[in-house]
Each structure stands twice: as structure tokens, then as C-alpha cells.
Design a protein around this motif. Structure first.
Motif, short mmCIF file in Angstrom:
data_model
loop_
_atom_site.label_atom_id
_atom_site.label_comp_id
_atom_site.label_asym_id
_atom_site.label_seq_id
_atom_site.Cartn_x
_atom_site.Cartn_y
_atom_site.Cartn_z
N VAL A 218 -8.02 -8.75 6.93
CA VAL A 218 -9.04 -7.95 6.25
C VAL A 218 -8.42 -6.66 5.70
N GLY A 219 -7.56 -6.04 6.51
CA GLY A 219 -6.95 -4.78 6.10
C GLY A 219 -6.10 -4.91 4.85
N ASN A 220 -5.34 -5.99 4.76
CA ASN A 220 -4.48 -6.16 3.59
C ASN A 220 -5.27 -6.43 2.34
N ILE A 221 -6.36 -7.21 2.47
CA ILE A 221 -7.24 -7.45 1.32
C ILE A 221 -7.91 -6.15 0.88
N PHE A 222 -8.38 -5.37 1.85
CA PHE A 222 -9.02 -4.09 1.55
C PHE A 222 -8.04 -3.17 0.82
#
Length: 330
Positions: A218-222
Motif C-alpha cells: 500500500v505504501g509504495n502505491i501511495f
């Protein structure tokens, strides 16, 4: 401080990495940079540069880890890569930190293999500084771990702890989110972290939290969505400005504001992200890094190493484990 730079890592290496190293030693009198990479190529890049002699040196490496190369291959097969040489220098005490704009997965794998995890840490995390309406916030994990447990997310909060920690979710209510988020919420609520609860994506950039935690997927997509949005907004502004005389006139009045906006959202200003939870200092930069981004990554790596932040992280997690709330990671 002496920083080892993977001079062959990144989309535009070694020209960009060498230029970034030169800018660093020209601006920071107490910093040395060791370039790890193909010595003849690096000497050619340095031949036209002006910098204090003795402040840039070279450690020869015959191999380069490709951007799409499997991390384990970088560990097992490429024993003489520029990335490995940079991390090895930290392990041997020959450098205070290592920086790379190359393969981030390989950097993490080599850091774990050569330096090891900080005491009590289950999984290291990439901590990326990002802008908000108020002050910059820290996002972690920004891509080191695709699959995480609730305990991992709690440790990310402990590693990045600042005044206010928020858990990235699809709603503010504790019941919102997937099973990982709900379980992480319970652990964070019981911990010593100054947990403010769930935080939605739209609230993150309003400055409601100083640290935002989530799993690495999720963090990398965000992170990448945010980078793309900032880039598109600037392009749209330029397009609208150039579409009419009124727009061009308006630009003259708004030029300083637009310039400040660009600076706050420009990745080059942040440079790189530390890999938290390892026994040493390693910084990961974007593959498209400019010389300015490399310089800022080297500068931040030197500051991080100087404060021995990795030791403070170990102490924080040891204290939490000592409270008896969770077993120490193996």
C-alpha cells in the motif's frame, strides 16, 4: 563522515552519481564520498570536475546490479557489484553509510545479509519523507515489504515514531479496513506510540499526522501515486498558463508561489529514504535521481549516521519488548 555511494546504481549512472558526489564534497567540508563502481568509467567522469582532492575516492567493482534483477541473485551471484561494495564498506567500518539509486530490493537484501537486522526488528522498512500542507511527514513502509503482519506495522510505528502516528486506512473508524489494518489498529492503540487512529489518504496531505504507517504494498502505491499526481498538477498548470495571454500574465504574479510549490513537491529536495531496522545506515534513492537528489541523499545519510539513529530504533523496540506486550523477534 565518509559515505559509500553505489556509483553505478540508477537510470543515469555514473554521470549523475558522480556529479552528485562532487556537489556534496564541494558544499559539505566534513564529508567524504567513496564511489563504488567501474574505476576507469568513474575516473573519466571525475576528470572534468573540480572538487577538494582527497575527498572523493574510488573502490573498484566489476559488476552492476540491474534495476529489474532479482534481489537474491544480487546477493548470491554478483559478489563484486558496486552495490555490494558500498554496503560492505559500512559493515567493515570503512564508511559511515551507504547510498544507492539502484535496485532497492537488492539494497535491502544486501543490507540484511551483510549488516543484519536491528535487535528485535522483524522486518526493515523504507521511511520516505513526503510534503503536506503543514509539515513533511514520514511514510513507512514505502515499499520494502509487500506482505506484512500487524506486528510489523506496529514496529514501523516504533521505528518512525514522532509526535503523531496515523494508520493509513480507508476510513477513520477502527472497524474500517482489511484484517491487517484492524489488527494493527488494536496493537497500536495498546502501545506507547502516540497513536491518533486511522487516517484516510485525503487527510494525510493536510498534515494530520507526522508518521503514516502501512504495509509496503500500500505504501509504495501511495508514494508513486503521490509523485505522479504532483508531476501532473505542475504540467497542467504550465499548460493552462501557456494557453492564453491572461494565463501568462497571471504566471508573472504567481511565479514565486509556483516555484515554492514545485520545491515542496520535488523529490530531488528529499533525496533518499533510510532503510530502518538494520544495523547500520543505508539510504535508497529514486532510480531517476538527479545530481541534486544524490547530493541530498548523501547529506541526509551523513546526518542519519552522525546521530546513530539505527541505535535509537533498536533501543525503542527493546523497550517495547521489555514491557512484555509482545515477544522479541527472532
Amino acid at each position: 563522515m565518509k559515505i559509500a555511494l553505489d556509483a553505478m546504481g540508477g537510470d543515469f549512472a555514473p554521470a549523475v552519481t558522480v556529479e552528485g558526489a562532487v556537489e556534496t564534497v564541494n558544499e559539505l567540508p566534513d564529508t567524504e564520498v567513496v564511489l563504488a563502481g567501474d574505476e576507469p568509467a568513474l575516473l573519466r567522469e571525475l576528470s572534468s570536475k573540480k572538487y577538494p582532492q582527497g575527498r572523493i575516492s574510488i573502490v573498484h567493482a566489476t559488476e552492476v546490479v540491474g534495476m529489474e534483477e532479482p534481489p537474491l541473485q544480487a546477493v548470491r551471484k554478483k559478489k563484486d557489484s558496486s552495490l555490494r561494495r558500498a554496503v560492505e564498506m559500512v559493515k567493515a567500518g570503512q564508511a559511515d553509510a551507504a547510498v544507492s539509486a539502484g535496485n532497492s530490493g537488492a539494497m535491502m537484501a544486501l543490507a540484511l545479509f551483510l549488516l543484519g537486522r536491528s535487535e528485535g526488528v522483524e522486518r526493515p522498512a523504507i521511511a520516505t519523507e513526503m510534503p503536506s500542507f503543514e509539515n513533511p511527514f514520514l511514510l513507512l513502509d514505502a515499499g520494502a515489504n509487500v506482505d506484512c503482519s500487524a506486528e510489523n506495522v506496529l514496529q514501523f510505528a516504533l521505528m518512525g515514531q514522532r509526535p503523531r502516528v496515523g494508520l493509513l486506512s480507508r476510513g477513520e473508524e477502527p472497524s474500517k479496513g482489511n484484517e491487517l489494518t484492524k489488527e494493527a489498529f488494536k496493537l497500536l492503540e495498546k502501545s506507547s506510540v502516540n497513536f491518533i487512529g486511522n487516517i484516510e489518504s485525503r487527510a494525510v496531505f493536510l498534515g494530520h499526522a507526522d508518521v503514516v504507517v502501512c504495509d509496503g504494498f500500500v505504501g509504495n502505491i501511495f508514494l508513486k501515486t503521490s509523485e505522479g499526481l504532483a508531476e501532473v498538477v505542475l504540467k497542467m498548470i504550465r499548460r493552462e498558463i501557456g494557453a492564453s495571454r491572461v494565463g501568462k500574465l497571471g504566471y508573472l504574479l504567481m511565479k514565486s508561489g509556483i516555484r515554492n510549490f514545485k520545491k515542496k513537491t520535488d523529490y530531488d529536495e528529499y533525496g533518499g529514504a533510510p532503510l530502518l531496522g538494520i544495523r547500520g545506515t543505508c539510504f535508497i534513492s529514486h532510480g531517476r535521481s538527479s545530481p541534486k537528489a544524490i547530493k541530498n541523499a548523501l547529506t541526509k545519510a551523513a546526518e542519519f549516521a552522525r546521530t546513530r539513529a539505527h541505535e535509537a530504533i533498536s533501543a525503542e523496540i527493546r523497550e517495547y519488548h521489555a514491557s512484555g506486550k509482545t515477544p522479541v523477534a527472532g
